[in-house]
Design an enzyme around this catalytic site. Structure first.
Site, PDB file in Angstrom:
ATOM      1  N   SER A   1     -39.204  29.701 -15.957  1.00  0.00           N
ATOM      2  CA  SER A   1     -39.589  28.055 -15.476  1.00  0.00           C
ATOM      3  C   SER A   1     -38.282  26.728 -16.172  1.00  0.00           C
ATOM      4  CB  SER A   1     -40.884  27.767 -15.163  1.00  0.00           C
ATOM      5  OG  SER A   1     -40.929  26.500 -14.400  1.00  0.00           O
TER       6      SER A   1
ATOM      7  N   ASP B   1     -39.081  25.583  -8.189  1.00  0.00           N
ATOM      8  CA  ASP B   1     -40.886  24.846  -8.039  1.00  0.00           C
ATOM      9  C   ASP B   1     -41.306  23.539  -8.329  1.00  0.00           C
ATOM     10  OD1 ASP B   1     -41.189  25.442 -10.900  1.00  0.00           O
ATOM     11  OD2 ASP B   1     -42.785  27.215 -10.421  1.00  0.00           O
TER      12      ASP B   1
END
Length: 446
Positions: free
Chosen positions: A101, A244
């Site tokens: 991430s 995301d």
């Protein structure tokens, strides 16, 4: 039952240490395959971000899955939400994303989606862990899984994202600076905005395996803010390494965070009466201004623990479709099953075009309370609740705020840090209090 390997968002750590090595990833792939292939021939999608270690992890997972008799489709670098979408779209049995991430390149990890594009349940994660601890056995040769490249993955996801934008609207007339974080969004995001008519200036779109999230992306928007002003752009868009989460920048070069974006989206839907939200889910970190603004508009608000899976869990319990985090994870179940930076950006751009207002005006609907967040690095485990120095500092902090604010100290679920958050009405007192608490945490780790 306590999980041994899985954390709040899959499995994550330093490459070469802990669990992020070729040997464990081989075993993990086999364990996933064993769980999926119990009753039928299964297929798993594997996508990744742009970290150098992604090649190693992808190969190891692929070998383990094949050894368990599972077929594999490889997408190459793709945003996390793209794998969630494609897993369901191609009727795969599961999707795997290799990513850490927003972390820098020395970290990596693996997260999973079920056949419907949602994060795995605790029960399924425990079933995988049970298999990991068993001796690995390879299926007979004629049952080995096959691997193939999914060359159409980028095109399918691009068209899906465009389909969420009204067909009677374009982005013509908008100049957008897009910060791809040198991550998974680099190959798809600029094309999506360009194909919808925007003039696109792409930055941090040249990954080399090492520069993901390095002075760029949603966690470091300073360069994006400068570029928006320099190019006289209408808006800036920043993704994190796996695409995301989303942070935006208005035409003045000022950050617009996840709380503000979520507020804009909720109120827009409320007045359009299209999928009007019964309520919105935030987290314990969400700014008090978000809660107060939504309640003024008669929109219910609930807080979950930090983490998009907890946001989604509470959304599903309540039957609500909109939720998110200050960090920019926003889940809109009208379009997606997980946080999707591109689709969130398209919804904000739609609102700008339909309202004929700049982002700087739209964000005025919410007045943020002063809030300071400090990440304090730690080694090992620190028991915040029982540490006498920290308890004393919290008591002092509560006196300083005098009942007009919030204090939150919590360990991160993805990094070796303690997050110190203070919120109140006076910015100076809030910052002073946060720094005092952070110093107490730091002293306690020595």
């Amino acid at each position: 039952m306590q999980k041994k390997y899985f954390g709040t968002d899959g499995i994550r750590g330093k490459v070469g240490n802990s669990l992020i090595n070729a040997e464990f990833m081989l075993k993990l792939g086999w364990a996933v395959g064993r769980v999926l292939a119990n009753s039928h021939s299964a297929t798993v999608l594997i996508g990744k971000d742009t970290r150098i270690s992604g090649y190693m992890i992808e190969s190891a997972l692929q070998a383990g899955l094949s050894a368990a008799g599972v077929n594999i489709k490889l997408t190459g670098p793709m945003p996390t939400p793209a794998i969630a979408y494609l897993t369901h779209s191609v009727r795969a049995d599961a999707g795997i994303v290799i990513s850490a991430s927003h972390n820098h390149y020395p970290d990596n990890g693996v997260k999973f989606f079920n056949k419907d594009g949602f994060k795995l349940s605790d029960e399924l994660e425990l079933a995988i862990e049970k298999q990991i601890d068993k001796p690995m056995k390879t299926v007979v040769a004629d049952r080995l899984g096959k691997a193939a490249r999914m060359n159409e993955a980028h095109g399918r996801y691009i068209e899906f994202c465009k389909s969420t934008f009204p067909s009677n609207l374009t982005l013509k007339g908008l100049k957008i600076v897009v910060d791809c974080a040198n991550g998974a969004a680099y190959a798809v995001a600029p094309s999506i905005f360009h194909e919808l008519g925007a003039e696109v200036v792409a930055i941090a779109d040249d990954p080399d395996g090492f520069n993901i999230n390095q002075t760029c992306g949603a966690t470091d928007t300073a360069h994006l803010q400068e570029m928006v002003v320099k190019h006289n752009a209408d808006v800036g868009i920043a993704f994190d390494g796996d695409g995301d989460r989303l942070i935006m920048v208005d035409h003045h070069g000022l950050r617009v965070d996840g709380d503000e974006l979520l507020c804009i989206m909720a109120i827009d839907r409320f007045y359009l009466k299209e999928n009007a939200p019964l309520g919105v889910v935030g987290t314990i970190m969400s700014n008090l201004g978000l809660e107060q603004t939504l309640k003024r508009h008669h929109i219910a608000f609930e807080r979950s623990p930090v983490g998009d899976r907890y946001v989604l869990d509470l959304m599903q319990q309540k039957g609500w479709f909109l939720g998110g985090e200050s960090s920019g994870h926003i889940v809109d179940l009208g379009f997606t099953t997980t946080g999707d930076g591109v689709i969130t950006a398209l919804q904000i751009l739609r609102i700008m075009q339909q309202a004929e207002k700049p982002l700087a005006d739209l964000k005025k609907v919410m007045v943020k309370h002063p809030q300071v967040l400090i990440n304090v690095p730690i080694k090992g485990i620190l028991d915040i609740a029982q540490n006498p120095n920290i308890k004393k500092a919290i008591t002092e902090a509560e006196k300083q705020l005098n009942g007009a604010g919030r204090i939150l100290l919590r360990p991160s679920g993805t990094e070796p840090v303690i997050r110190v958050m203070v919120e109140g009405s006076d910015e100076g007192i809030v910052r002073q209090t946060a720094e005092m608490l952070a110093a107490a945490v730091q002293q306690s780790t020595l």
